[in-house]
Design an enzyme around this catalytic site. Structure first.
Site, short mmCIF file in Angstrom:
data_model
loop_
_atom_site.label_atom_id
_atom_site.label_comp_id
_atom_site.label_asym_id
_atom_site.label_seq_id
_atom_site.Cartn_x
_atom_site.Cartn_y
_atom_site.Cartn_z
N SER A 252 -0.13 -1.27 -5.69
CA SER A 252 1.10 -0.96 -4.87
C SER A 252 2.50 -1.81 -4.99
O SER A 252 3.20 -1.38 -4.33
CB SER A 252 0.85 -0.90 -3.42
OG SER A 252 -0.34 -0.04 -3.14
N LYS B 74 8.63 -4.81 3.76
CA LYS B 74 7.65 -3.81 3.72
C LYS B 74 7.23 -3.72 5.04
O LYS B 74 6.80 -4.83 5.78
CB LYS B 74 6.75 -3.83 2.73
CG LYS B 74 5.44 -2.83 2.73
CD LYS B 74 4.48 -2.96 1.75
CE LYS B 74 3.39 -1.97 1.67
NZ LYS B 74 2.57 -2.19 0.50
N SER C 245 1.72 1.68 -2.15
CA SER C 245 2.19 2.08 -0.78
C SER C 245 3.49 1.40 -0.52
O SER C 245 4.11 1.55 0.58
CB SER C 245 1.10 1.48 0.10
OG SER C 245 0.83 0.06 -0.12
#
Length: 410
Positions: free
Chosen positions: A155, A62, A131
């Protein structure tokens, strides 16, 4: 989708080389990511480790997690082109295990609520969730066998449910957050995405150097089915998936009963935004002070409101969280795990990243949560299995039990 365990079995048998496995992941990204938008950039070509328990495993990272060989931009033009000098601790650990951190995956700006450009692999008009949008989508699309995400509200758990994959938000701080962009230091948790629960168990056990995480299901486990009524109503389809998961657990030998959480948990649930936003105001103080106009609309307004929060409000919210954690620890004497929905329902359209209302209590509690996909028609649905703090192995074992029972039935 690609199974980490299957890849490793083929590598260990000599039918696949680590180098070929990484080349396959690069080819999949090139062929399939164009319309998906899960991958932001890939690591430079280089030697692929031939040894190690994760040799041949390509990992998505990420884009709020530092990588020394790829830019880390936090999903924002404010940090465009920024290159860390060092890997985050979890990335360094992956390299030590022989894995290849191959790609930076798309994230919402600073892991906030403003959608990024990633599509849901099951329907491009739908969100993959946020996210950790790119990490979840990359696994669901078969680009990678393992990806890292983070959870401050929901998330990791929610995107996995929207994309029909497995994921774990481990116990708080089980995976170090050194080298991860902070949103809330009391909540941020690094998590994992994979095709199935056994893949998660192997990866987590190796990453945190705790082989006992790959454990067996306890005899006649007790599972408390919880609807979290204080968080509002889930969609009928989500509740039906929860019921199916409970039935699957019973077929596998579990004892399932209903659980209504007492009032301290409702207060803790309500306290989560105060803890999160008070800390985000400080964690993103430089970006807010010097680049307010460059912040996306939802995050910008969230930080605007956070300026009015007081230390007294924050301290009161932390006390509410602490009281609920102590009570939850005592409650786990009566059951092995909690089973609840992972999200309000199926993935909404891409104007939003989804609602974390059924995730945020458990993030605040710091306990391990595992998303289990529930097979069915239409867009994916998922449920989450929650265990006592530090009992990540049991959460994974019971999630794996339910996952296997659901697949046998369907």
């Amino acid at each position: 989708m690609i199974s980490l365990l299957d890849l490793r079995a083929r590598i260990e048998s000599g039918t696949l080389s680590p180098d070929a496995a990484i080349r396959g992941a690069r080819a999949a990204i090139t062929e399939r990511d164009g319309s998906l938008g899960a991958i932001l950039r890939t690591a430079p070509e280089g030697p692929v480790p031939a040894e190690g328990p994760l040799a041949g495993i390509a990992v998505g990272i990420k884009d709020i997690i530092d990588t020394a060989d790829m830019a880390t931009e936090h999903g924002s033009p404010i940090h465009a082109g920024w290159r860390p000098r060092a890997d985050a601790a979890v990335v360094a650990r992956l390299r030590a295990l022989g894995a290849v951190p191959l790609a930076k995956t798309a994230t919402t700006a600073f892991a906030g609520l403003d959608p990024c450009g990633t599509a849901n692999p099951h329907d491009p008009a739908r969100t993959p969730g946020g996210s950790s949008s790119g990490s979840a989508a990359a696994i669901a699309a078969g680009l990678l066998p393992l990806a890292l995400g983070t959870q401050t509200g929901g998330s990791v758990i929610r995107p996995a449910a929207f994309c029909g994959i497995a994921a774990i938000k481990p116990s708080f701080r089980l995976i170090p957050t050194v080298g991860v962009k902070t949103f809330s230091w009391a909540l941020d948790t690094v998590g994992l995405f994979a095709r199935g629960v056994p893949d998660l168990a192997r990866a987590l056990a190796l990453i945190v150097e705790r082989p006992e995480i790959e454990t067996e299901v306890p005899p006649a486990p007790r599972i408390a089915l919880c609807r979290q009524d204080f968080a509002g109503e889930a969609d009928a389809e989500a509740l039906a998936a929860l019921a199916r998961a409970g039935q699957a657990a019973e077929r596998a030998g579990a004892r399932v009963f209903d659980l209504a959480l007492p009032d301290p948990f409702a207060r803790a649930w309500a306290a989560h935004p105060t803890v999160q936003d008070f800390e985000a105001r400080q964690a993103l103080a430089w970006e807010y002070a010097t680049h307010r106009a460059a912040l996306p609309p939802v995050l910008g307004a969230q930080l605007d409101r956070a300026q009015a929060l007081t230390a007294a409000q924050y301290d009161s919210a932390r006390r509410d969280a602490h009281r609920a954690r102590r009570q939850l620890k005592d409650m786990f004497a009566d059951f092995d795990a909690i089973l609840t929905v992972s999200a309000v329902g199926r993935a909404p359209d891409r104007a939003t990243t989804g609602d974390a209302r059924f995730n945020r209590l458990w993030t605040l509690m710091g306990v391990p949560c595992v998303t289990v996909p529930v097979p069915g028609d239409g867009l994916p649905l998922g449920v989450q299995v929650i265990a006592r703090f530090g009992d990540d192995g049991r959460a994974l074992a019971l999630a794996g039990m339910i996952e296997a029972a659901l697949r046998m039935r369907d």
